[in-house]
Design a protein around this motif. Structure first.
Motif, short mmCIF file in Angstrom:
data_model
loop_
_atom_site.label_atom_id
_atom_site.label_comp_id
_atom_site.label_asym_id
_atom_site.label_seq_id
_atom_site.Cartn_x
_atom_site.Cartn_y
_atom_site.Cartn_z
N GLY A 182 4.67 -0.82 4.89
CA GLY A 182 3.32 -1.65 4.31
C GLY A 182 3.17 -2.48 4.45
O GLY A 182 2.60 -3.59 4.61
N ASP A 183 4.54 -3.12 4.42
CA ASP A 183 4.47 -4.72 4.98
C ASP A 183 3.44 -5.42 6.04
O ASP A 183 3.83 -4.85 7.43
CB ASP A 183 5.83 -4.91 5.57
N SER A 240 5.54 3.36 0.93
CA SER A 240 5.03 2.11 1.11
C SER A 240 3.95 2.42 1.63
O SER A 240 2.77 1.64 1.16
CB SER A 240 5.74 1.78 2.28
N PHE A 243 0.84 3.35 -0.86
CA PHE A 243 0.80 2.83 -2.23
C PHE A 243 0.50 0.99 -1.59
O PHE A 243 0.29 0.35 -2.33
CB PHE A 243 2.06 2.71 -3.11
N ASP A 244 0.82 0.58 -0.82
CA ASP A 244 0.74 -0.23 0.23
C ASP A 244 -0.34 -0.77 0.35
O ASP A 244 -1.47 -2.05 1.71
CB ASP A 244 1.99 -1.30 1.20
N LEU A 246 -2.06 0.90 3.53
CA LEU A 246 -1.65 0.73 5.38
C LEU A 246 -3.12 1.70 6.05
O LEU A 246 -3.20 1.29 6.86
CB LEU A 246 -0.86 1.59 5.30
N ARG A 249 -6.19 -0.05 5.28
CA ARG A 249 -6.38 -0.99 6.66
C ARG A 249 -6.82 -0.37 7.95
O ARG A 249 -6.99 -1.22 8.75
CB ARG A 249 -4.74 -2.30 6.61
N ASP A 284 -5.21 -0.90 -5.96
CA ASP A 284 -6.21 -1.14 -4.79
C ASP A 284 -6.65 0.62 -3.73
O ASP A 284 -7.69 -0.22 -2.68
CB ASP A 284 -5.68 -2.30 -4.06
#
Length: 380
Positions: A182-183, A240, A243-244, A246, A249, A284
């Motif tokens: 997810g970074d 990841s 919740f991040d 991805l 995006r 988010d």
């Protein structure tokens, strides 16, 4: 006396794809891969190490067969999975796979540049030794664009280099390198994948000690402990990605987790959904975590967790909606090989076509027909 080589040509007649195998392991013959490794890393790194010395895997009879089916070693003395013709005979003709996704593997180096050099070599090697007109005359092999996720910019360029190849079916990455997927540092890879609408796959692998899955209480003591923890590695990547954000995006991104098992995803989805409901105002992401999983992530069937009470497995298939998230895989030529004719019997009848071929066709954008092969076993 002049030797003549007959050209291999596919049959004009085509048949429906009824079995897509998402996990097949080709292996270079001795000395075959070295010329493709770019310098300076060929001389500085790989020629100073014997391939195989660093492998650790205590499967039954490992010292004899290296965790491979005994019958998959070719007669020329090379390693299992190194002969495209033998693999074609055993997997396509005798077991009934119609299209097979090739996933070459290499023990990782500690430097991103070296891992990228190996990825470049594996991609060129696949194209010239498995996906060429001589070895893929039957149009059944699909390769993987190997990408060193530790080097996102280099990997994005490598994806661009191979994106138009007719027989490259997916992008192949590893799950061990930090940080989790997810970074934003990995965005170049996801951007290239979604730009060309190519699925990204991750196969279980053996990394360095400090990169192995680390449970909260420390490293496992034995290999069998470690094998169980590999699902934890995949579970952390799923969390990841979800919740991040991805998939918010990159809303068209598709991920396949290969050989990480899959029954664990059911309680993980339940838990993520519960946390989402309790903390929705803090998050988010736009949807329930389980919805992201079912729309963006696939899991392969091998290894199949098989309880003594088969009804437990049947219920798990139903609750996780296996017809949406599972892809058949055999793991050829490993000793853990699952014959598609065996595996299909353990799937719910309503999900068999989805898992055995429909999901694979959709996930990898495969053709619905392939050239007919006289004498090929058919799973359906």
């Amino acid at each position: 006396m002049t030797a003549t080589v007959s050209e291999r040509k596919p049959a004009a007649e085509r048949i429906a794809v009824r079995c897509v195998d998402s996990d097949v392991h080709p292996t270079p013959k001795a000395g075959e891969l070295t010329p493709y490794i770019p310098e300076p890393w060929r001389s500085k790194y790989f020629l100073t190490r014997r391939v195989g010395d660093q492998i650790y895997y205590d499967a039954p009879d490992y010292a004899h067969a290296y965790a491979m089916r005994l019958d998959t070693f070719p007669s020329d003395g090379n390693f299992a999975g190194s002969d495209p013709d033998l693999a074609f005979k055993q997997l396509i003709m005798e077991a009934g796979a119609d299209i097979a996704i090739l996933e070459p593997a290499a023990y990782p180096a500690r430097f991103p540049e070296v891992n990228h050099a190996m990825s470049v070599a594996l991609n060129d090697w696949q194209a010239n030794h498995w996906l060429d007109s001589h070895n893929n005359w039957h149009e059944r092999w699909r390769g993987s664009i190997c990408a060193a996720i530790e080097a996102p910019e280099d990997s994005a360029r490598e994806i661009e280099r191979w994106a138009g190849h007719p027989y490259m079916g997916q992008i192949l990455i590893k799950a061990e390198p930090r940080p989790a997927w997810g970074d934003p540092k990995y965005n170049p890879i996801w951007e290239a994948a979604t730009k060309h609408d190519i699925t990204v796959s991750c196969h279980l692998s053996r990394s360095h000690h400090e990169e192995l899955p680390i449970p909260p209480v420390g490293f496992p003591s034995y290999n069998h402990d470690f094998m169980v923890t590999y699902s934890l590695l995949a579970a952390n990547q799923v969390m990841s990605m979800v919740f991040d954000g991805l998939f918010d995006r990159f809303p068209t991104l598709r991920i396949v987790l290969v050989e990480h098992a899959f029954t664990w995803i059911l309680p993980l989805m339940w838990r993520m959904d519960a946390i989402y409901e309790a903390r929705k105002s803090w998050l988010d992401i736009k949807r329930k975590p389980s919805e992201y999983v079912k729309d963006h992530i696939k899991f392969t069937t091998q290894p199949l967790d098989y309880p003594e009470d088969k009804t437990e497995l049947t219920r798990a298939f139903e609750w996780m909606e296996c017809e949406k998230i599972l892809l058949f895989s055999s793991d050829y030529p490993h000793w853990t090989f699952d014959d598609p004719r065996w595996l299909v019997k353990h799937l719910p009848e309503y999900a068999r076509e989805a898992v055995m071929f429909r999901n694979g066709i959709a996930t990898y954008h495969l053709p619905e027909t392939v050239p007919a092969l006289e004498g090929q076993v058919r799973v359906f």
